[in-house]
Design a protein around this motif. Structure first.
Motif, PDB file in Angstrom:
ATOM      1  N   ILE A   2       0.872  -1.186   0.000  1.00  0.00           N
ATOM      2  CA  ILE A   2       0.000   0.000   0.000  1.00  0.00           C
ATOM      3  C   ILE A   2       0.904   1.229   0.000  1.00  0.00           C
ATOM      4  CG2 ILE A   2      -1.783   1.262   1.277  1.00  0.00           C
ATOM      5  CD1 ILE A   2      -2.594  -1.445   2.542  1.00  0.00           C
ATOM      6  N   GLY A  45       7.923   2.883  -2.170  1.00  0.00           N
ATOM      7  CA  GLY A  45       7.079   1.695  -2.295  1.00  0.00           C
ATOM      8  C   GLY A  45       7.213   0.977  -3.633  1.00  0.00           C
ATOM      9  N   VAL A 103      -3.313   5.631  -4.092  1.00  0.00           N
ATOM     10  CA  VAL A 103      -4.418   6.538  -4.448  1.00  0.00           C
ATOM     11  C   VAL A 103      -4.125   7.259  -5.763  1.00  0.00           C
ATOM     12  CG1 VAL A 103      -5.426   6.946  -2.159  1.00  0.00           C
ATOM     13  CG2 VAL A 103      -3.432   8.272  -2.871  1.00  0.00           C
ATOM     14  N   ALA A 143       3.700   1.764   2.826  1.00  0.00           N
ATOM     15  CA  ALA A 143       4.780   2.746   2.588  1.00  0.00           C
ATOM     16  C   ALA A 143       4.156   4.053   2.095  1.00  0.00           C
ATOM     17  CB  ALA A 143       5.769   2.196   1.566  1.00  0.00           C
ATOM     18  N   ILE A 167      -2.439   9.867   7.091  1.00  0.00           N
ATOM     19  CA  ILE A 167      -2.535   8.903   5.971  1.00  0.00           C
ATOM     20  C   ILE A 167      -2.229   7.492   6.479  1.00  0.00           C
ATOM     21  CG2 ILE A 167      -1.632   8.274   3.692  1.00  0.00           C
ATOM     22  CD1 ILE A 167      -0.939  11.241   3.266  1.00  0.00           C
ATOM     23  N   ASP A 192      -5.198   6.179   8.438  1.00  0.00           N
ATOM     24  CA  ASP A 192      -6.296   5.840   7.533  1.00  0.00           C
ATOM     25  C   ASP A 192      -6.035   4.472   6.867  1.00  0.00           C
ATOM     26  OD1 ASP A 192      -8.675   6.580   6.069  1.00  0.00           O
ATOM     27  OD2 ASP A 192      -7.337   6.734   4.320  1.00  0.00           O
TER      28      ASP A 192
HETATM   29  N1  NAD Z   1      11.922   7.793  -0.178  1.00  0.00           N
HETATM   30  C1  NAD Z   1      12.826   7.233   0.618  1.00  0.00           C
HETATM   31  O1  NAD Z   1      14.010   7.070   0.260  1.00  0.00           O
HETATM   32  C2  NAD Z   1      12.440   6.767   1.975  1.00  0.00           C
HETATM   33  C3  NAD Z   1      13.392   6.069   2.724  1.00  0.00           C
HETATM   34  C4  NAD Z   1      13.043   5.587   3.971  1.00  0.00           C
HETATM   35  C5  NAD Z   1      11.778   5.843   4.462  1.00  0.00           C
HETATM   36  N2  NAD Z   1      10.880   6.556   3.733  1.00  0.00           N
HETATM   37  C6  NAD Z   1       9.558   6.759   4.298  1.00  0.00           C
HETATM   38  O2  NAD Z   1       8.604   6.000   3.567  1.00  0.00           O
HETATM   39  C7  NAD Z   1       7.365   6.695   3.520  1.00  0.00           C
HETATM   40  C8  NAD Z   1       6.976   6.880   2.061  1.00  0.00           C
HETATM   41  O3  NAD Z   1       7.984   7.661   1.426  1.00  0.00           O
HETATM   42  P1  NAD Z   1       8.049   7.912  -0.131  1.00  0.00           P
HETATM   43  O4  NAD Z   1       9.323   8.631  -0.361  1.00  0.00           O
HETATM   44  O5  NAD Z   1       7.772   6.678  -0.902  1.00  0.00           O
HETATM   45  O6  NAD Z   1       6.828   8.928  -0.316  1.00  0.00           O
HETATM   46  P2  NAD Z   1       6.073   9.240  -1.688  1.00  0.00           P
HETATM   47  O7  NAD Z   1       5.309  10.493  -1.426  1.00  0.00           O
HETATM   48  O8  NAD Z   1       7.024   9.208  -2.820  1.00  0.00           O
HETATM   49  O9  NAD Z   1       5.099   8.014  -1.867  1.00  0.00           O
HETATM   50  C9  NAD Z   1       3.995   7.777  -1.084  1.00  0.00           C
HETATM   51  C10 NAD Z   1       2.940   7.143  -1.939  1.00  0.00           C
HETATM   52  O10 NAD Z   1       1.815   6.868  -1.123  1.00  0.00           O
HETATM   53  C11 NAD Z   1       0.668   7.195  -1.867  1.00  0.00           C
HETATM   54  N3  NAD Z   1      -0.454   7.413  -0.973  1.00  0.00           N
HETATM   55  C12 NAD Z   1      -0.812   8.553  -0.308  1.00  0.00           C
HETATM   56  N4  NAD Z   1      -1.923   8.338   0.412  1.00  0.00           N
HETATM   57  C13 NAD Z   1      -2.263   7.059   0.210  1.00  0.00           C
HETATM   58  C14 NAD Z   1      -3.325   6.248   0.670  1.00  0.00           C
HETATM   59  N5  NAD Z   1      -4.236   6.734   1.529  1.00  0.00           N
HETATM   60  N6  NAD Z   1      -3.409   4.976   0.236  1.00  0.00           N
HETATM   61  C15 NAD Z   1      -2.479   4.478  -0.610  1.00  0.00           C
HETATM   62  N7  NAD Z   1      -1.456   5.206  -1.085  1.00  0.00           N
HETATM   63  C16 NAD Z   1      -1.351   6.466  -0.686  1.00  0.00           C
HETATM   64  C17 NAD Z   1       1.040   8.406  -2.679  1.00  0.00           C
HETATM   65  O11 NAD Z   1       0.183   8.598  -3.785  1.00  0.00           O
HETATM   66  C18 NAD Z   1       2.468   8.056  -3.077  1.00  0.00           C
HETATM   67  O12 NAD Z   1       2.546   7.377  -4.301  1.00  0.00           O
HETATM   68  C19 NAD Z   1       7.586   7.999   4.272  1.00  0.00           C
HETATM   69  O13 NAD Z   1       7.192   7.839   5.624  1.00  0.00           O
HETATM   70  C20 NAD Z   1       9.069   8.188   4.196  1.00  0.00           C
HETATM   71  O14 NAD Z   1       9.546   8.973   5.274  1.00  0.00           O
HETATM   72  C21 NAD Z   1      11.180   7.002   2.490  1.00  0.00           C
END
Ligand code: NAD
Length: 405
Positions: free
Chosen positions: A6, A12, A31, A58, A85, A88
């Motif tokens: 998710i 992700g 989403v 994620a 988020i 939810d």
């Molecule tokens: N990007 C990284 O390198 C990294 C590394 C370690 C940890 N994180 C952590 O992982 C998490 C995600 O980071 P990211 O960089 O992938 O963020 P991102 O914003 O690139 O991706 C998040 C995804 O979640 C989706 N989303 C939002 N609301 C949603 C919902 N209700 N249901 C399903 N999908 C939904 C968004 O559309 C988006 O595609 C964050 O907490 C971040 O701190 C990220």
């Protein structure tokens, strides 16, 4: 295995695809409109979860745009991540999941959040916290070659939930990583402190760059290369055991002198102000704990070790004396016990701080020294051990820094 994902964003999607590359069947939901030729993207959380063994979440834990570091942020009020988020998604996932499945949260959160805000929402299935150490630009590689895998469970044990995840990762990882199993809260700490250690390191290294620019006759690389090769104390596990604060004739004074240099060179910031301030408040926090036990039990305070470290008689910059200073201020002057400073007593009864620990102080030399007690600690005393090594059934022993139940 059948895996659900998710949140198919920057983290992700590459992770979901890396898992699919290893032969698992991956269903994903986001989403936003996303597509992949490696995973099966579906249009609801319910479809994403159906018939899976493990479901990863994620999704973002965002701050407002103005906090992203593109512009100055230090002047803004400190702010927690936003968890709406995640909550939810947890609620929706929980509706459709069963006890034999496993829900795994990857998103970054502050220590305490999973226990306080998330765990009560996950009632139908097993739940672990599993933050990733992944960097943009190398997400897929980082995912299957991590420095470590952190798995947080409710009580920090390798329960069935954690074991299921370890067994799954064994089919995915390419570098046989280390698995760090802890409580939800400990894994939240490992993740955020890992990142902020990097920030602190970069902040310090770039300060040397600023000093070079302002001072002249310095190539920052000569300085940082020399420090980078300093594996005896700086680049290694030394000084990674929390306990007493920095002490001695040199360290505290070097920090004070560097504060002066920062002002003289007009760097515009003073890292060592915070470091020295933290050193003092940490000493006061320990003193408050000693005084609390002394007050509650009508006891005197003893500090076992007066010199700034064991095996020496020097008291310059002694952290024991600093703690004693705060105990004094709080109306509980301590008695010091240290054969090398002439503070000899045969026995003590009260609240006893075990300030000295030869094993911790000298283990960098590669051989063990055992700390023997400088005097008898009478039965019934309360022993506060900031190094968390003392064991006794004659005393109430408090391992300061370990609040696991
Ligand atoms: N990007 C990284 O390198 C990294 C590394 C370690 C940890 N994180 C952590 O992982 C998490 C995600 O980071 P990211 O960089 O992938 O963020 P991102 O914003 O690139 O991706 C998040 C995804 O979640 C989706 N989303 C939002 N609301 C949603 C919902 N209700 N249901 C399903 N999908 C939904 C968004 O559309 C988006 O595609 C964050 O907490 C971040 O701190 C990220």
């Amino acid at each position: 295995m059948k895996i659900g994902f998710i949140g198919l964003g920057k983290l992700g999607m590459p992770c979901a695809e890396a898992i699919a590359d290893k032969g698992h069947y991956v269903t994903g939901f986001d989403v936003a409109q996303v597509s992949s030729d490696k995973i099966n993207v579906v249009s609801s959380i319910r479809d994403c979860i159906k018939d899976t063994d493990i479901v990863f979440i994620a999704v973002p834990t965002p701050h407002n745009k103005q906090y992203d570091g593109r512009g100055p942020t230090a002047h803004l009020p400190p702010k927690d991540f936003n968890y709406d988020i995640v909550k939810d998604c947890l609620i929706k996932a929980n509706e459709h999941m069963y006890p034999n499945q496993l829900l795994v949260l990857i998103s970054t959160v502050l220590p305490g959040t999973t226990r306080r805000e998330f765990a009560p929402l996950v009632t139908n299935t097993q739940f672990v916290y599993n933050p990733y150490l992944i960097a943009m630009g190398s997400v897929s590689w980082d995912m299957i070659n991590p420095e470590m895998v952190m798995i947080g469970t409710e009580d920090g044990s390798l329960t069935g939930d954690a074991k299921k995840l370890v067994d799954f990762y064994k089919t995915v990882m390419e570098n046989n990583p280390r698995y760090e199993i802890g409580t939800w809260d400990e894994c939240e700490c490992i993740k955020v402190f890992y990142n902020t250690f990097i920030s602190a390191k970069i902040g310090l290294v770039n300060m040397i760059q600023d000093v070079a620019m302002k001072q002249g006759n310095i190539n920052v690389d000569v300085v940082t290369d020399a420090l980078a090769k300093s594996t005896m104390r700086i680049m290694g596990p030394q000084y990674m055991k929390a306990g007493m604060g920095d002490g001695g004739a040199c360290h505290p004074r070097d920090n004070i002198a560097l504060r002066y240099l920062a002002h003289e060179l007009d760097l515009g910031y003073d890292l060592f102000d915070s470091i020295m301030n933290a050193r003092e408040i940490q000493a006061k926090n320990l003193a408050l704990e000693l005084v609390r036990y002394a007050e509650e039990n009508n006891m005197n305070i003893f500090i076992h070790g007066k010199a700034y470290k064991p095996n020496v008689e020097y008291c310059d910059g002694s952290y024991s004396l600093l703690i004693g200073h705060y105990c004094n201020e709080l109306g509980y002057p301590p008695t010091y016990i240290d054969p090398l400073t002439g503070d000899n007593i045969e026995a003590c009864y009260g609240v006893v701080l075990l300030a000295h620990n030869k094993k911790v102080t000298y283990e960098y030399r590669g051989f063990e020294e055992t700390q023997t007690l400088y005097c008898k600690i009478e039965k019934g005393s309360i022993v506060i051990d900031p190094w968390r090594t003392f064991i006794s059934n004659e005393h109430l022993v408090i391992h300061y820094g370990n609040t696991r139940i």
